[in-house]
Design an enzyme around this catalytic site. Sequence first.
Site, short mmCIF file in Angstrom:
data_model
loop_
_atom_site.label_atom_id
_atom_site.label_comp_id
_atom_site.label_asym_id
_atom_site.label_seq_id
_atom_site.Cartn_x
_atom_site.Cartn_y
_atom_site.Cartn_z
N LYS A 92 28.90 48.22 41.25
CA LYS A 92 29.87 49.05 40.52
C LYS A 92 31.10 48.23 40.18
O LYS A 92 31.60 48.28 39.06
CB LYS A 92 30.26 50.23 41.40
CG LYS A 92 31.48 51.01 40.90
CD LYS A 92 31.82 52.20 41.77
CE LYS A 92 32.61 51.86 42.98
NZ LYS A 92 34.03 51.55 42.80
N ASN A 93 31.57 47.44 41.15
CA ASN A 93 32.85 46.73 40.97
C ASN A 93 32.72 45.45 40.17
O ASN A 93 33.72 44.75 39.96
CB ASN A 93 33.49 46.47 42.34
CG ASN A 93 33.93 47.78 42.99
OD1 ASN A 93 33.95 48.83 42.34
ND2 ASN A 93 34.25 47.73 44.26
N ARG A 112 40.95 54.70 39.04
CA ARG A 112 41.93 53.60 39.02
C ARG A 112 41.41 52.43 38.19
O ARG A 112 42.16 51.74 37.53
CB ARG A 112 42.22 53.15 40.45
CG ARG A 112 43.12 51.94 40.51
CD ARG A 112 43.38 51.50 41.93
NE ARG A 112 43.95 50.17 41.94
CZ ARG A 112 45.22 49.88 41.70
NH1 ARG A 112 46.07 50.86 41.43
NH2 ARG A 112 45.64 48.63 41.72
N CYS A 124 40.56 56.92 43.95
CA CYS A 124 40.68 57.01 45.42
C CYS A 124 42.15 56.83 45.85
O CYS A 124 42.83 55.98 45.34
CB CYS A 124 39.88 55.88 46.08
SG CYS A 124 38.14 56.08 45.91
N ARG A 184 48.84 51.26 45.96
CA ARG A 184 48.01 50.72 44.87
C ARG A 184 48.75 50.68 43.53
O ARG A 184 48.30 51.20 42.53
CB ARG A 184 46.71 51.51 44.73
CG ARG A 184 45.89 51.48 45.99
CD ARG A 184 44.55 52.15 45.77
NE ARG A 184 43.60 51.18 45.17
CZ ARG A 184 42.39 51.54 44.79
NH1 ARG A 184 41.98 52.77 44.87
NH2 ARG A 184 41.56 50.64 44.29
N PRO A 185 49.96 50.07 43.51
CA PRO A 185 50.67 49.94 42.23
C PRO A 185 49.95 48.95 41.32
O PRO A 185 48.93 48.39 41.69
CB PRO A 185 52.02 49.40 42.66
CG PRO A 185 51.76 48.67 43.91
CD PRO A 185 50.62 49.39 44.59
N ASP A 200 35.88 47.40 51.75
CA ASP A 200 35.00 48.49 51.29
C ASP A 200 33.88 48.80 52.26
O ASP A 200 33.15 49.77 52.06
CB ASP A 200 34.38 48.14 49.92
CG ASP A 200 35.42 48.20 48.83
OD1 ASP A 200 35.12 47.75 47.71
OD2 ASP A 200 36.53 48.67 49.10
N VAL A 226 44.02 45.00 53.97
CA VAL A 226 44.04 44.92 52.50
C VAL A 226 44.79 46.12 51.91
O VAL A 226 45.62 45.97 51.02
CB VAL A 226 42.60 44.84 51.93
CG1 VAL A 226 42.62 44.92 50.41
CG2 VAL A 226 41.92 43.57 52.41
N ARG A 266 30.38 58.60 43.02
CA ARG A 266 31.03 57.58 42.20
C ARG A 266 30.43 56.20 42.43
O ARG A 266 30.54 55.33 41.59
CB ARG A 266 32.54 57.51 42.52
CG ARG A 266 33.27 58.79 42.24
CD ARG A 266 34.73 58.71 42.59
NE ARG A 266 35.36 57.59 41.92
CZ ARG A 266 36.66 57.33 42.04
NH1 ARG A 266 37.42 58.07 42.79
NH2 ARG A 266 37.19 56.31 41.41
C1 EPZ Z 1 39.10 46.59 43.88
O1 EPZ Z 1 40.20 47.50 43.77
C2 EPZ Z 1 37.88 47.46 44.13
N1 EPZ Z 1 37.68 48.37 43.00
C3 EPZ Z 1 38.07 48.27 45.41
O2 EPZ Z 1 36.86 48.99 45.64
C4 EPZ Z 1 38.29 47.29 46.57
O3 EPZ Z 1 38.56 48.04 47.74
C5 EPZ Z 1 39.47 46.37 46.26
O4 EPZ Z 1 39.27 45.70 44.98
C6 EPZ Z 1 39.66 45.30 47.33
O5 EPZ Z 1 38.50 44.54 47.46
C7 EPZ Z 1 37.10 47.87 41.87
O6 EPZ Z 1 36.75 46.70 41.78
C8 EPZ Z 1 36.88 48.85 40.74
P1 EPZ Z 1 43.24 45.10 44.75
P2 EPZ Z 1 41.66 46.96 43.27
O7 EPZ Z 1 44.04 45.00 43.53
O8 EPZ Z 1 41.46 45.92 42.25
C9 EPZ Z 1 47.63 45.95 46.38
C10 EPZ Z 1 35.53 50.86 46.10
O9 EPZ Z 1 35.41 51.53 47.13
N2 EPZ Z 1 48.05 45.79 44.99
O10 EPZ Z 1 42.47 43.90 45.24
O11 EPZ Z 1 42.46 48.15 42.96
C11 EPZ Z 1 46.79 47.20 46.60
O12 EPZ Z 1 47.63 48.31 46.86
C12 EPZ Z 1 36.90 50.43 45.63
O13 EPZ Z 1 34.56 50.47 45.38
C13 EPZ Z 1 49.42 45.77 44.71
O14 EPZ Z 1 50.26 45.91 45.60
O15 EPZ Z 1 42.18 46.31 44.63
C14 EPZ Z 1 45.98 46.83 47.80
O16 EPZ Z 1 46.75 47.06 48.98
C15 EPZ Z 1 37.99 51.01 46.52
N3 EPZ Z 1 49.82 45.60 43.42
C16 EPZ Z 1 45.74 45.33 47.64
O17 EPZ Z 1 46.73 44.88 46.71
C17 EPZ Z 1 48.93 45.43 42.39
O18 EPZ Z 1 49.36 45.24 41.23
C18 EPZ Z 1 44.36 44.98 47.11
O19 EPZ Z 1 44.18 45.68 45.92
C19 EPZ Z 1 47.55 45.46 42.69
C20 EPZ Z 1 47.13 45.63 43.99
#
Ligand code: EPZ
Length: 428
Positions: free
Chosen positions: A31-32, A102, A126, A131-132, A314, A336, A406
């Site tokens: 999916k990701n 998201r 979710c 998650r900004p 995840d 994370v 999802r």
């Molecule tokens: C991706 O989300 C995945 N989703 C998530 O999978 C996964 O948990 C995550 O990466 C971490 O591996 C998809 O790929 C569609 P991040 P993403 O940006 O990109 C913070 C699932 O269950 N952050 O790596 O949103 C954020 O709050 C989903 O399939 C900022 O602060 O994750 C988090 O604490 C859930 N500012 C950390 O970074 C930003 O601009 C990691 O988030 C972006 C992120």
Amino acid sequence: MGMNEERKLADKMLVRGGKPLNGTVDIQGAKNAALPIMAASILLRGQRLTLDGVPNLYDIQTMRRLLCHLGAEISFDKHRMVIDVPEEIKCETPVELVRQMRASSLALGPLVARCGRALLPLPGGCVLGSRPLDFHLKGLAKMGAEIELKGGAVTATAGRLKGANITLDFPSVGATENLMMAAALAEGVTFIENAAKEPEISNLAEILRLMGAPVKGDGTETIRVTGVERLHSAAGEIIPDRIEAATYLMAGVITNGSVTVRGIPAGIMDAVLGKLQEAGVEIDIFNDEICAKCAGPLKGVTVRTLPYPGFPTDTQPQMMAVLTLADGTSVIHESVFDSRLLHINEFKKLGAKIELQDNVAIVTGVKKLAGTEVHSSNLRAGAALILLGLAAEEETLVCDLQHVWRGYEGLVEKLRSLGAEIEIEAVE
Ligand code: EPZ
């Protein structure tokens, strides 16, 4: 949204626990990986992106609706998706779709790179803490985009984006993906430092290369993208879903059974397989098949979620579910996301013994769990509750399954093929 989909949105699952799961399941496309790669089609003008191995999931349908809203034409049959992108597309994403997922934010980089403007309502999906999108927006601003946050939406405008040297504060998966896609049409070279190294990033990089964007360094912390004027049609494949694979392996472990997942390279699951072995699980690997079984109770371990190649966040809820029945104490650090431990409350309803201290869960193994009604708050927590129901005595009713549809294609069929006794209860 048809009646059938509405029914699906609120389904409940009745799980009769206590039976070991045994057998083999085929793993779906990731999916990701599919979601950012679908968003990359926005970069095309009057061209076609053909993808094989696309999983048929609720989030994939949401991204499909988003791309069609922008003007793409998409056919999707038996995991093959064909996306035709016209010369001109809209640059505003629909609020009702963005609020659902998201990953809609992955349209931002491609839109501003290709149209010079993008309007994105702040996304939903979710709830995993704040998650900004600050890493995404800071990177696009460095490439010359004007960013405006107003009325719950972000607008990014630019002439042609310029290549830039960007260092991410954290190896964010989505920010790395958004900036790679934006850089593909920027003028000049972009370096993304402290980039995410997930296999899904490499899958996206491979598709961008097939579309004509020279991307290098994917899978390392420094990615280099040389912008081009125009990309061209391409055809590629989505990699297998390592999170789905881990979930089914853990379903076998938690029920004292033996599950084999097929069609997944073990090399992208080292952290998960290593941690399961540390807890006492027997792992056998044969070509693209992985089998997990355990001869008796597991022992408690310490788990710390980290960006790839560390233990994936995840699979944190699913691993916690497995450890609720281990001998001894386990310590789980969620490093994370700042709020991805809320599922503990539902786990405790089933009899799990878990204490929360800041972002650390202390799990004390118990001998058995007792079935009851529980509610899933997000995709992976929902999957973990199903695992617990499979291990608990009597019956567990898992509610709010819309989260689970999802991310898990054919979940009911796959679990039943392993011997699970489950019924779906539509909500009247
Ligand atoms: C991706 O989300 C995945 N989703 C998530 O999978 C996964 O948990 C995550 O990466 C971490 O591996 C998809 O790929 C569609 P991040 P993403 O940006 O990109 C913070 C699932 O269950 N952050 O790596 O949103 C954020 O709050 C989903 O399939 C900022 O602060 O994750 C988090 O604490 C859930 N500012 C950390 O970074 C930003 O601009 C990691 O988030 C972006 C992120």
